[in-house]
Structure formats: structure tokens, C-alpha cells
Design a protein around this motif. Structure first.
Motif, PDB file in Angstrom:
ATOM      1  N   HIS A  51      -6.448 -35.913  24.773  1.00  0.00           N
ATOM      2  CA  HIS A  51      -7.251 -37.108  24.986  1.00  0.00           C
ATOM      3  C   HIS A  51      -8.157 -36.864  26.190  1.00  0.00           C
ATOM      4  O   HIS A  51      -7.742 -36.273  27.188  1.00  0.00           O
ATOM      5  CB  HIS A  51      -6.361 -38.328  25.231  1.00  0.00           C
ATOM      6  CG  HIS A  51      -5.434 -38.630  24.094  1.00  0.00           C
ATOM      7  ND1 HIS A  51      -5.783 -39.443  23.040  1.00  0.00           N
ATOM      8  CD2 HIS A  51      -4.169 -38.178  23.835  1.00  0.00           C
ATOM      9  CE1 HIS A  51      -4.769 -39.502  22.192  1.00  0.00           C
ATOM     10  NE2 HIS A  51      -3.784 -38.743  22.644  1.00  0.00           N
ATOM     11  N   VAL A  52      -9.395 -37.332  26.073  1.00  0.00           N
ATOM     12  CA  VAL A  52     -10.354 -37.167  27.149  1.00  0.00           C
ATOM     13  C   VAL A  52     -11.252 -38.397  27.168  1.00  0.00           C
ATOM     14  O   VAL A  52     -11.535 -38.989  26.122  1.00  0.00           O
ATOM     15  CB  VAL A  52     -11.198 -35.879  26.949  1.00  0.00           C
ATOM     16  CG1 VAL A  52     -12.002 -35.931  25.653  1.00  0.00           C
ATOM     17  CG2 VAL A  52     -12.124 -35.639  28.130  1.00  0.00           C
ATOM     18  N   THR A  53     -11.657 -38.819  28.362  1.00  0.00           N
ATOM     19  CA  THR A  53     -12.585 -39.939  28.483  1.00  0.00           C
ATOM     20  C   THR A  53     -13.998 -39.399  28.605  1.00  0.00           C
ATOM     21  O   THR A  53     -14.292 -38.577  29.471  1.00  0.00           O
ATOM     22  CB  THR A  53     -12.246 -40.824  29.694  1.00  0.00           C
ATOM     23  OG1 THR A  53     -10.923 -41.353  29.532  1.00  0.00           O
ATOM     24  CG2 THR A  53     -13.226 -41.980  29.818  1.00  0.00           C
ATOM     25  N   SER A  54     -14.871 -39.869  27.708  1.00  0.00           N
ATOM     26  CA  SER A  54     -16.262 -39.435  27.722  1.00  0.00           C
ATOM     27  C   SER A  54     -17.145 -40.653  27.504  1.00  0.00           C
ATOM     28  O   SER A  54     -16.949 -41.394  26.541  1.00  0.00           O
ATOM     29  CB  SER A  54     -16.513 -38.396  26.613  1.00  0.00           C
ATOM     30  OG  SER A  54     -17.870 -38.009  26.570  1.00  0.00           O
ATOM     31  N   GLY A  55     -18.086 -40.890  28.415  1.00  0.00           N
ATOM     32  CA  GLY A  55     -18.953 -42.053  28.306  1.00  0.00           C
ATOM     33  C   GLY A  55     -18.203 -43.356  28.367  1.00  0.00           C
ATOM     34  O   GLY A  55     -18.624 -44.344  27.758  1.00  0.00           O
ATOM     35  N   GLY A  56     -17.073 -43.372  29.079  1.00  0.00           N
ATOM     36  CA  GLY A  56     -16.264 -44.574  29.189  1.00  0.00           C
ATOM     37  C   GLY A  56     -15.382 -44.852  27.988  1.00  0.00           C
ATOM     38  O   GLY A  56     -14.731 -45.898  27.921  1.00  0.00           O
TER      39      GLY A  56
END
Length: 321
Positions: A51-56
Motif C-alpha cells: 500500500h502506498v499513498t499517492s496524491g492523497g
């Protein structure tokens, strides 16, 4: 949103844009998808979920590495079609087993959506991701950063393929991240990015059926426009491939070879030994040829070419970045 064939997370058929033509059928599909959560992944699975946060937005991707692999492997990023996800496209294409045989790692990212119907912002298409201007180029660049840092893969042999909306996203990555990618292989997709400004020559393989009604071979709007999606215009296959032939300075006369319903067109004399190849499937619909089709009413997957094997063989023989 583009058509997807194959089963969804819960083993039921995955939706496609033609289903969305009927709002009541759309509601039923959503309820079916939401009613049965995906079963827990077995602990023996060779796939690793991240899991990764990208662009919120919290995003998900999975990585498959062949058991017992040694050294730095070439890596394929496989992008699902609209309404699918990484697990669905893995089943549709049989990519993990084929990659094990060929010695590739595979990355299966998930698109975005307000519901289970996920999509990619591939320029002029599609659905939620395009309407909300989701920065999928940034997300997939972050995925590559993490995969290159965390797995034994070769940074000079990064490849991208995809189906339908995922194929369009593969084209977009070719346009915007040619600095990181050695080749792309869109299946049943179109180059829907304007302008397309790659910084270096890039090898390209495309596979497309002449009877595709979701992403027409001759270009233009889908023959059956999905309800709930904004209209978009697809670039023709000839113009999509023609762009890359010009960009790669392919100077020779294209060579055609026909076997049964499949015509292979190879561009000749391309710069830096790059390859630009088109597989045209006469009478083929919107499908991953040689793949699994489980949804009632979906375009049948032509038996040939076996797209998964063709794509991996192409990647295995083109020059690295």
C-alpha cells in the motif's frame, strides 16, 4: 470506462462498460461486487501486497516474483482494464505462471474509483480517474521506485503492458516516462494522449482486433458508449502505431506476415534497434487473445495469438533502456 473480461475479486465475472449501458444492471453488478469480499490471500501465495499513498489516495499494488529466482529480473507492470483490478487481470492473462516460465517479475497495480469499478487516467479516458484528474503517472512512478528498491529487478528492463483502459495507460507511460521504461505492449487500447512527448526511442508491441467495439480499430468514439462515462475519442490503431514508428525513426517499408486470422506488421530500420510491431486479429473483439473469458456476453478471447506469451517474448528480445 473500458471493457474488461475475466472474473472479479470474488470469482464472479468482472464488469465492463457495455454492462453499464443499463443502470439497473450496473446496480446489480455493484451489489454483487460489494456483497462478497475477496477471500483472504493464502499465506503460501508468492505475491506480496503493498500500500502506498499517492496524491492523497491510498493505493494498492501486488508484486509476483518467481520462486527460486536469482539475480536481477526483468519486470513487467500489468495494468488492468476499466472495472477490473490487479488480481482480476492476473487471472485473465495467466501472466504470473507465464512470467515464472520466462523469468520475469510482475507488478499488478490497482486503479482508482468511488466503487469497485476502478479505472486509469489515460488522457482522454477513462471514467473516475480521468474525471477526477488522478495522477496515475505519479502513482506508477512511485510503484516503480518501491519495486526497484525492494525487489531483485533490473532497472534497465522495466516493461509495461495492459488491457483496454490499462493499455491506454501503458501508452501514456510510454509518452511520459520513456526515461524509465524499455518497452510497452498495449492490448486492445489506443494512444489517447495529446501531446505524446517521449524523450527517447521506445519499443512498442500492440495487439488489437478489427471487430473491437469498445476501442474501435479505426478509432473514434466507442460504438456503444457506456452510461456514466464522459465521451472520448480513440486514436486509430494505425495512427497509434504510426506515431511510434515516426518517433523511433523507422525508415524501412513495414513487413507483413499473416498466419490464419493474425497479421503481424513489423516496422523496419528503427533507431537504436528498437522494435515497433502490430498484431492485427481479423474479426477479434475487445479481448486479451488467448486469455480467460468468464463473463456471459463478453467478447470471446480469440485463441490466437496467445497475447501473454507474445508480450513476454517481445520484452525478452527488445533492447533494455
Amino acid at each position: 470506462m473500458s471493457v474488461v473480461f475475466g472474473s472479479g475479486k470474488d470469482g464472479r465475472p468482472a464488469p465492463d462498460p457495455l454492462v453499464l449501458l443499463d443502470p439497473m444492471r450496473t446496480l446489480i453488478v455493484l451489489l454483487l461486487l460489494l456483497a462478497g469480499c475477496s477471500p483472504a490471500r493464502p499465506t503460501t501465495s508468492p505475491d506480496h501486497e503493498h500500500h502506498v499513498t499517492s496524491g492523497g489516495i491510498e493505493r494498492t499494488y501486488r508484486v509476483h516474483v518467481p520462486a527460486g529466482a536469482s539475480g536481477r529480473l526483468p519486470v513487467v507492470v500489468l495494468l488492468h482494464g476499466g472495472g477490473g483490478d490487479g488480481e482480476q487481470v492476473a487471472r485473465q492473462t495467466g501472466m504470473s505462471a507465464a512470467a515464472d516460465r520466462a523469468g520475469f517479475a510482475v507488478v499488478y497495480p490497482d486503479g482508482t474509483g468511488r466503487t469497485a469499478l476502478l479505472s486509469w487516467n489515460a488522457g482522454r479516458c477513462c471514467a473516475y480517474a480521468q474525471r477526477e484528474h488522478v495522477d496515475d503517472v505519479a502513482f506508477l512512478s512511485t510503484v516503480l521506485d518501491e519495486v526497484l528498491a525492494g525487489y531483485p529487478v533490473d532497472p534497465t528492463r522495466v516493461f509495461v503492458t495492459g488491457m483496454s483502459n490499462g493499455a491506454m495507460m501503458a501508452y501514456r507511460l510510454g509518452c511520459e516516462r520513456s526515461d524509465r521504461i524499455a518497452a510497452i505492449a498495449p492490448v486492445s487500447g489506443a494512444l489517447n494522449v495529446d501531446p505524446c512527448t517521449p524523450t527517447r526511442p521506445l519499443s512498442v508491441l500492440a495487439i488489437h482486433g478489427t471487430a473491437d467495439e469498445a476501442v474501435p480499430y479505426q478509432g473514434g468514439t466507442p460504438i456503444r458508449q457506456p452510461t456514466g462515462t464522459d465521451p472520448w475519442v480513440n486514436t486509430s490503431v494505425a495512427d497509434s502505431i504510426g506515431f511510434w514508428a515516426r518517433h523511433d525513426h523507422c525508415a524501412g517499408r513495414p513487413e507483413d506476415t499473416r498466419t490464419g486470422a493474425v497479421t503481424v506488421t513489423r516496422q523496419v530500420g528503427c533507431a537504436d534497434d528498437r522494435q515497433v510491431v502490430l498484431y492485427t486479429v481479423d474479426g477479434g473483439g475487445h479481448a486479451w487473445p488467448g486469455g480467460t473469458t468468464t463473463r456471459t456476453g463478453a467478447d470471446p478471447a480469440p485463441p490466437l495469438p496467445i497475447a501473454t506469451d507474445v508480450v513476454l517474448d517481445f520484452f525478452a528480445h527488445v533492447p533494455g533502456r
